[in-house]
Design a protein around this motif. Structure first.
Motif, PDB file in Angstrom:
ATOM      1  N   ILE A   1       0.843  -1.206   0.000  1.00 37.73           N
ATOM      2  CA  ILE A   1       0.000   0.000   0.000  1.00 37.73           C
ATOM      3  C   ILE A   1       0.874   1.250   0.000  1.00 37.73           C
ATOM      4  O   ILE A   1       0.621   2.209  -0.736  1.00 37.73           O
ATOM      5  CB  ILE A   1      -0.934  -0.012   1.235  1.00 37.73           C
ATOM      6  N   ALA A   2       1.930   1.239   0.825  1.00 43.82           N
ATOM      7  CA  ALA A   2       2.824   2.396   0.900  1.00 43.82           C
ATOM      8  C   ALA A   2       3.496   2.678  -0.436  1.00 43.82           C
ATOM      9  O   ALA A   2       3.836   3.826  -0.746  1.00 43.82           O
ATOM     10  CB  ALA A   2       3.876   2.171   1.989  1.00 43.82           C
ATOM     11  N   GLY A   3       3.692   1.638  -1.238  1.00 47.31           N
ATOM     12  CA  GLY A   3       4.380   1.813  -2.514  1.00 47.31           C
ATOM     13  C   GLY A   3       3.472   2.194  -3.659  1.00 47.31           C
ATOM     14  O   GLY A   3       3.940   2.364  -4.798  1.00 47.31           O
ATOM     15  N   GLN A   4       2.193   2.326  -3.409  1.00 48.33           N
ATOM     16  CA  GLN A   4       1.256   2.702  -4.465  1.00 48.33           C
ATOM     17  C   GLN A   4       1.461   4.162  -4.871  1.00 48.33           C
ATOM     18  O   GLN A   4       2.022   4.979  -4.117  1.00 48.33           O
ATOM     19  CB  GLN A   4      -0.184   2.518  -3.981  1.00 48.33           C
ATOM     20  N   ASP A   5       0.988   4.508  -6.036  1.00 43.67           N
ATOM     21  CA  ASP A   5       0.942   5.900  -6.452  1.00 43.67           C
ATOM     22  C   ASP A   5       0.185   6.698  -5.383  1.00 43.67           C
ATOM     23  O   ASP A   5      -0.814   6.229  -4.836  1.00 43.67           O
ATOM     24  CB  ASP A   5       0.207   5.997  -7.792  1.00 43.67           C
ATOM     25  N   GLU A   6       0.684   7.894  -5.070  1.00 45.29           N
ATOM     26  CA  GLU A   6       0.133   8.668  -3.957  1.00 45.29           C
ATOM     27  C   GLU A   6      -1.373   8.863  -4.081  1.00 45.29           C
ATOM     28  O   GLU A   6      -2.116   8.700  -3.103  1.00 45.29           O
ATOM     29  CB  GLU A   6       0.836  10.032  -3.876  1.00 45.29           C
TER      30      GLU A   6
ATOM     31  N   LEU B   1     -14.014  -3.576  -2.196  1.00 49.36           N
ATOM     32  CA  LEU B   1     -13.385  -2.457  -2.905  1.00 49.36           C
ATOM     33  C   LEU B   1     -12.721  -3.023  -4.160  1.00 49.36           C
ATOM     34  O   LEU B   1     -11.627  -3.586  -4.095  1.00 49.36           O
ATOM     35  CB  LEU B   1     -12.326  -1.767  -2.026  1.00 49.36           C
ATOM     36  N   PRO B   2     -13.323  -2.888  -5.294  1.00 44.09           N
ATOM     37  CA  PRO B   2     -12.752  -3.491  -6.513  1.00 44.09           C
ATOM     38  C   PRO B   2     -11.644  -2.636  -7.128  1.00 44.09           C
ATOM     39  O   PRO B   2     -11.780  -1.428  -7.269  1.00 44.09           O
ATOM     40  CB  PRO B   2     -13.966  -3.582  -7.448  1.00 44.09           C
ATOM     41  N   ALA B   3     -10.546  -3.278  -7.462  1.00 41.57           N
ATOM     42  CA  ALA B   3      -9.500  -2.748  -8.347  1.00 41.57           C
ATOM     43  C   ALA B   3      -8.861  -1.437  -7.909  1.00 41.57           C
ATOM     44  O   ALA B   3      -8.414  -0.663  -8.733  1.00 41.57           O
ATOM     45  CB  ALA B   3     -10.066  -2.585  -9.759  1.00 41.57           C
ATOM     46  N   LEU B   4      -8.784  -1.189  -6.602  1.00 40.68           N
ATOM     47  CA  LEU B   4      -8.118   0.032  -6.146  1.00 40.68           C
ATOM     48  C   LEU B   4      -6.648  -0.199  -5.817  1.00 40.68           C
ATOM     49  O   LEU B   4      -5.896   0.762  -5.639  1.00 40.68           O
ATOM     50  CB  LEU B   4      -8.837   0.609  -4.926  1.00 40.68           C
ATOM     51  N   LEU B   5      -6.261  -1.472  -5.684  1.00 38.74           N
ATOM     52  CA  LEU B   5      -4.866  -1.811  -5.396  1.00 38.74           C
ATOM     53  C   LEU B   5      -4.282  -2.592  -6.567  1.00 38.74           C
ATOM     54  O   LEU B   5      -5.000  -3.327  -7.250  1.00 38.74           O
ATOM     55  CB  LEU B   5      -4.767  -2.670  -4.129  1.00 38.74           C
ATOM     56  N   LYS B   6      -2.967  -2.432  -6.739  1.00 33.61           N
ATOM     57  CA  LYS B   6      -2.254  -3.234  -7.739  1.00 33.61           C
ATOM     58  C   LYS B   6      -1.030  -3.864  -7.100  1.00 33.61           C
ATOM     59  O   LYS B   6      -0.384  -3.247  -6.248  1.00 33.61           O
ATOM     60  CB  LYS B   6      -1.831  -2.366  -8.923  1.00 33.61           C
ATOM     61  N   ASP B   7      -0.730  -5.117  -7.520  1.00 32.99           N
ATOM     62  CA  ASP B   7       0.452  -5.778  -6.972  1.00 32.99           C
ATOM     63  C   ASP B   7       1.698  -5.323  -7.731  1.00 32.99           C
ATOM     64  O   ASP B   7       1.635  -4.445  -8.604  1.00 32.99           O
ATOM     65  CB  ASP B   7       0.295  -7.299  -6.998  1.00 32.99           C
ATOM     66  N   ASP B   8       2.838  -5.917  -7.403  1.00 38.42           N
ATOM     67  CA  ASP B   8       4.116  -5.499  -7.999  1.00 38.42           C
ATOM     68  C   ASP B   8       4.160  -5.722  -9.507  1.00 38.42           C
ATOM     69  O   ASP B   8       4.952  -5.088 -10.225  1.00 38.42           O
ATOM     70  CB  ASP B   8       5.279  -6.246  -7.324  1.00 38.42           C
ATOM     71  N   ASP B   9       3.328  -6.640  -9.986  1.00 39.02           N
ATOM     72  CA  ASP B   9       3.289  -6.908 -11.429  1.00 39.02           C
ATOM     73  C   ASP B   9       2.272  -6.036 -12.155  1.00 39.02           C
ATOM     74  O   ASP B   9       2.078  -6.172 -13.371  1.00 39.02           O
ATOM     75  CB  ASP B   9       2.952  -8.391 -11.674  1.00 39.02           C
ATOM     76  N   GLY B  10       1.593  -5.182 -11.415  1.00 41.80           N
ATOM     77  CA  GLY B  10       0.591  -4.310 -12.026  1.00 41.80           C
ATOM     78  C   GLY B  10      -0.780  -4.930 -12.103  1.00 41.80           C
ATOM     79  O   GLY B  10      -1.713  -4.316 -12.641  1.00 41.80           O
ATOM     80  N   ASP B  11      -0.950  -6.172 -11.589  1.00 45.62           N
ATOM     81  CA  ASP B  11      -2.268  -6.806 -11.586  1.00 45.62           C
ATOM     82  C   ASP B  11      -3.109  -6.236 -10.452  1.00 45.62           C
ATOM     83  O   ASP B  11      -2.606  -5.972  -9.356  1.00 45.62           O
ATOM     84  CB  ASP B  11      -2.126  -8.322 -11.412  1.00 45.62           C
ATOM     85  N   ARG B  12      -4.400  -6.110 -10.694  1.00 46.72           N
ATOM     86  CA  ARG B  12      -5.269  -5.505  -9.688  1.00 46.72           C
ATOM     87  C   ARG B  12      -5.547  -6.486  -8.548  1.00 46.72           C
ATOM     88  O   ARG B  12      -5.575  -7.702  -8.720  1.00 46.72           O
ATOM     89  CB  ARG B  12      -6.566  -5.041 -10.327  1.00 46.72           C
ATOM     90  N   ILE B  13      -5.777  -5.899  -7.388  1.00 47.95           N
ATOM     91  CA  ILE B  13      -6.151  -6.665  -6.193  1.00 47.95           C
ATOM     92  C   ILE B  13      -7.510  -6.157  -5.739  1.00 47.95           C
ATOM     93  O   ILE B  13      -7.673  -4.970  -5.438  1.00 47.95           O
ATOM     94  CB  ILE B  13      -5.104  -6.481  -5.070  1.00 47.95           C
ATOM     95  N   ASP B  14      -8.478  -7.052  -5.696  1.00 55.47           N
ATOM     96  CA  ASP B  14      -9.821  -6.684  -5.249  1.00 55.47           C
ATOM     97  C   ASP B  14      -9.966  -6.997  -3.759  1.00 55.47           C
ATOM     98  O   ASP B  14      -9.570  -8.066  -3.291  1.00 55.47           O
ATOM     99  CB  ASP B  14     -10.883  -7.464  -6.028  1.00 55.47           C
ATOM    100  N   ILE B  15     -10.555  -6.076  -3.023  1.00 60.38           N
ATOM    101  CA  ILE B  15     -10.903  -6.338  -1.620  1.00 60.38           C
ATOM    102  C   ILE B  15     -12.312  -6.909  -1.597  1.00 60.38           C
ATOM    103  O   ILE B  15     -13.262  -6.263  -2.037  1.00 60.38           O
ATOM    104  CB  ILE B  15     -10.853  -5.048  -0.787  1.00 60.38           C
ATOM    105  N   ASP B  16     -12.438  -8.119  -1.096  1.00 56.08           N
ATOM    106  CA  ASP B  16     -13.747  -8.779  -1.021  1.00 56.08           C
ATOM    107  C   ASP B  16     -13.709  -9.704   0.190  1.00 56.08           C
ATOM    108  O   ASP B  16     -13.361 -10.879   0.094  1.00 56.08           O
ATOM    109  CB  ASP B  16     -14.037  -9.557  -2.293  1.00 56.08           C
ATOM    110  N   VAL B  17     -14.052  -9.141   1.348  1.00 62.09           N
ATOM    111  CA  VAL B  17     -13.902  -9.877   2.612  1.00 62.09           C
ATOM    112  C   VAL B  17     -15.231  -9.879   3.358  1.00 62.09           C
ATOM    113  O   VAL B  17     -15.885  -8.836   3.499  1.00 62.09           O
ATOM    114  CB  VAL B  17     -12.812  -9.233   3.493  1.00 62.09           C
ATOM    115  N   GLU B  18     -15.609 -11.047   3.841  1.00 57.09           N
ATOM    116  CA  GLU B  18     -16.800 -11.161   4.687  1.00 57.09           C
ATOM    117  C   GLU B  18     -16.355 -11.133   6.151  1.00 57.09           C
ATOM    118  O   GLU B  18     -15.417 -11.814   6.547  1.00 57.09           O
ATOM    119  CB  GLU B  18     -17.555 -12.461   4.411  1.00 57.09           C
ATOM    120  N   LEU B  19     -17.054 -10.345   6.933  1.00 59.49           N
ATOM    121  CA  LEU B  19     -16.797 -10.284   8.379  1.00 59.49           C
ATOM    122  C   LEU B  19     -18.075 -10.696   9.097  1.00 59.49           C
ATOM    123  O   LEU B  19     -19.104 -10.029   8.991  1.00 59.49           O
ATOM    124  CB  LEU B  19     -16.388  -8.865   8.789  1.00 59.49           C
TER     125      LEU B  19
END
Length: 770
Positions: A268-273, A304-322
């Motif tokens: 997260i810290a390494g993402q575009d500001e 939260l869909p597609a707001l994060l990207k991994d080191d390869d530029g692939d998107r990471i979707d947040i989809d967690v049940e609590l």
């Protein structure tokens, strides 16, 4: 007519209310009852023509803007109010690196304060809070169609003096006059009590206020419109924000496991500001919604869909049940902490659970089912009551008290303006006195939130006022200075909070008069006053010199305290380095003058810094330090020069006398207002003129030895004064040989005396003792 409102200045949200003929929550300009306690500093180049580069956005707009510019947006500033940079919780926030804005030391403050850096500029928490209060004031005025000049503002019951003083300062900056700083649990109880109790009812209530940023406790006895605080407790670093953080950590851990990310925080810290700020902002909103949903449902989803990207530029979707079950496990330690603090409060006031008639739950976090269940287990289900309006209760209580404290209010029957002193409405004959007793708050008896101590010599401490003492109160104690020649008095006051010592401020007093031939130190009478707002004022008086006194609020980490700390550091260094008594006396004189200057640095109402006074005092301290370092004492040289002119003026040529007088005047002026360099130059110029006096300096040596003996060996003083008379007589009779002979005889003795007494080291005393 100016209105008086009640304000719940909350960590997460703020609310305002007013009571006239009825109780009303005032909506903001967006029509919302809750105004997010969020401030954003936006750079606006177009504003340059108005003399400012920064535009402040407050509330919902700031919360939305945070997704674009988190680094210049601040939430939960209430947690920073009255805190210092070295506070462990502040250091934890800084080290956590999840705080997007920067917290730093204030350039004109001490480690007992801090600043928030927004838009490249530093702001105190009070200045940020004033923006929130300013918006509330403005929105209320638009809604009510009248000026709003007065307010009752709520604060956590566990706020200390510095935090409450900071709140009052924020109000002053926003143009609000504070009628009362009301503890939040008491405000909630007022709302509860007025709604449900008759005038003859009596009950003891534990208010359990679990809000967004703070956890507050208060035990109150309510009877006949009176609210008596029995005790208070809590933790200002415990609240819904901590629950949000726990959920966020869970969501990120689940996501990291799903996508095989080793360190998701680093990712997260390494993402575009811009993407990082958007992601963190959206995650916070999603987490808060899930937390609220879990108060009614068995599960909630954070997506939260597609707001994060991994080191390869692939998107990471947040989809967690609590699930509710997992949520309850997650927050169990937080709930345990609230129970521990609740039990500790009851122990402190010697209460047991059976002495509590009702437990009132207020604050958004108190709605969580696990919290309600824990309190029902602790006190019994029949006692626990969840306020019908937990997010609004505190503002309602503040509004009710604000109405009660107003000079005038509206008659409940006809609406005509009546005075608080009126027993009957002169418009319709309505019985106002009976109404106020049955419907209003007749009186509130507050209690001290902490123990209050004063620092004594040898790091001893003396308890002045105990925790839970009814307010307002004051305590006067007599202390003794530590030395008969002491001219500076340093008083340090502090609380014990959660078993830790916390400074609440310092005070300095200068004693410029000397006792008449007495060899006993002065006594000083110190009075600590705490008003109903839990604000502290200190008065000090020298017992033997009643005209030497002061009464003021304490320094609290701001520019004046920074100067006082510099002054104390200089004094301690001078004492440790073993300087002669001339340097000690000169430094003491300078510090007496500096104290007077420092007392003018901070505006007592707004906390604003008087820059010229600050810079003048700062220059004085710097000059004193540099002069002491080289044992340069301008006042001693002036005294020497004046003595030479007075004692031996007839022997000095007129042109030399005129030059010396001119340079005395110049050094006196530079010593008072000049820089170090200007003062040193004036000192050297006078010293040079005196060097040319030749044998007059020899006579001054003999006279100085005689003056030393007057202080230390009176019987020996006549030896030197008789020698001076004999030398003068021989000089007038032109018996030069006798002059030389007498000088050869007396000078070695004079030098011996001066070597003995001039080499003595001194101490700048500043402590007190019992």
């Amino acid at each position: 007519m100016a209105r008086s409102i009640g304000i719940d200045l909350g960590t997460t949200n703020s609310v305002m209310g007013i009571k006239t003929t009825h109780l009303e929550i005032i909506t903001n300009k967006d029509g919302e009852m809750l105004t997010p306690s969020c401030v954003s500093a936006k750079k606006k180049s177009k504003l340059l023509k108005f003399g400012s580069k920064t535009q402040f956005v407050v509330g919902r707009d700031a919360l939305d803007w945070m997704k674009q510019d988190a680094a210049n947006t601040i939430t939960a500033v209430k947690r920073l109010m009255g805190r210092n940079l070295g506070d462990p919780e502040i250091q934890k926030i800084i080290a956590d690196r999840k705080c997007p804005y920067r917290i730093a030391g204030h350039s004109r403050g001490t480690s007992n304060s801090l600043a928030v850096v927004l838009g490249g500029n530093e702001y105190t928490p009070e200045q940020i809070s004033s923006k929130i209060l300013g918006k509330l004031k403005s929105d209320a005025e638009k809604k009510l169609g009248a000026d709003v000049d007065f307010a009752v503002i709520t604060v956590p019951a566990y706020f200390n003096d510095k935090q409450k003083h900071a709140t009052r300062t924020a109000a002053a900056l926003a143009g609000l006059k504070v009628r009362r700083l009301l503890p939040e649990p008491t405000a909630a109880a007022i709302s509860f009590g007025v709604d449900t109790m008759g005038k003859d009812d009596a009950t003891t209530v534990l208010v359990f206020d679990f809000g967004g940023g703070t956890f507050d406790l208060s035990v109150l006895t309510i009877s006949g419109g009176q609210f008596i605080e029995q005790g208070k407790g809590g933790n200002m670093w415990l609240g819904g924000e901590d629950i949000d953080s726990a959920i966020m950590a869970f969501v990120l851990d689940e996501t990291a496991r799903e996508y095989g990310v080793d360190d998701i925080n680093a990712l997260i810290a390494g993402q575009d500001e811009g993407n990082k700020n958007l992601f963190l902002g959206e995650l916070k909103v999603a987490v808060e919604k899930a937390k609220i949903r879990l108060s009614d449902d068995d599960s909630a989803y954070i997506e939260l869909p597609a707001l994060l990207k991994d080191d390869d530029g692939d998107r990471i979707d947040i989809d967690v049940e609590l699930t509710r079950e997992r949520f309850d496990e997650m927050i169990a330690p937080i709930i345990d902490s609230t129970l521990t603090l609740t039990r500790r409060l009851l122990e402190d006031i010697h209460f047991t659970a059976d002495l509590i008639d009702k437990v009132l739950l207020v604050g958004g976090s108190s709605r969580i089912p696990a919290v309600v269940a824990a309190m029902e287990t602790e006190f019994g289900k029949q006692k626990v009551m969840l306020h019908e309006r937990p997010m609004l209760a505190i503002a309602e209580g503040a509004a009710i008290l604000s109405h009660r404290l107003s000079d005038t209010y509206e008659c409940p029957q006809c609406g005509k303006t009546v005075s608080q002193a009126d027993e009957v409405c002169n418009g319709c004959g309505f019985d106002l006195q009976t109404y106020m007793i049955s419907e209003g708050v007749f009186d509130i008896v507050h209690a001290a939130a902490h123990d209050y101590y004063i620092h004594l010599e040898n790091n001893e401490r003396y308890l002045l006022i105990e925790k839970n003492t009814p307010l307002p109160c004051e305590k006067t104690e007599t202390f003794t200075l530590v030395h008969e020649d002491q001219k500076l008095v340093h008083m340090k006051f502090f609380n014990i909070v959660n078993d830790k010592q916390e400074s609440i401020g310092d005070l300095w007093l200068g004693v410029e008069e000397k006792k008449n031939n007495e060899k006993e130190p002065y006594q000083i009478e110190i009075t600590l006053k705490i008003d109903e707002n839990n604000l502290v004022e200190v008065a000090a008086e020298v017992t033997e010199l009643p005209h030497i006194q002061l009464s003021k609020t304490l320094s609290r980490g701001k520019a004046d305290e920074k100067l006082f700390l510099s002054m104390e550091k200089l004094i301690d260094a001078t004492n440790q380095n073993g300087h002669d008594t001339y340097t000690i006396n000169d430094l003491t004189r300078r510090m007496l003058s500096t104290i007077r200057k420092i007392d003018l640095v901070i505006d007592p109402e707004t906390g604003e810094v008087n820059i010229p006074a600050y810079e003048s005092a700062e220059m004085q301290i710097d000059k004193a330090a540099r002069l002491a370092e080289t044992d340069t004492t301008p006042t001693s040289l002036i005294y020497y020069a004046e003595g030479a002119l007075s004692s031996f003026g007839p022997l000095i040529e007129e042109k030399d006398k005129a030059k010396i007088q001119k340079r005395i005047k110049h050094l006196t002026a530079m010593d008072e207002k000049g820089t170090y360099e200007e003062t040193l130059a004036a000192h050297d110029a006078l010293d040079s003129a005196l060097d040319k006096l030749g044998w007059i300096n020899t006579l001054m040596t003999i006279e100085k030895a005689g003056e030393c003996c007057e202080l230390h060996e009176p019987a020996k003083a006549s030896l030197f004064f008789n020698a001076l008379s004999g030398i003068a007589r021989s000089y007038r009779e032109a018996k030069i040989d006798r002059v030389s002979s007498k000088l050869e005889e007396i000078l070695p003795i004079a030098h011996e005396v001066l070597d003995q007494y001039d080499s003595q080291t001194g101490t700048v005393y500043k402590d007190i003792r019992r």
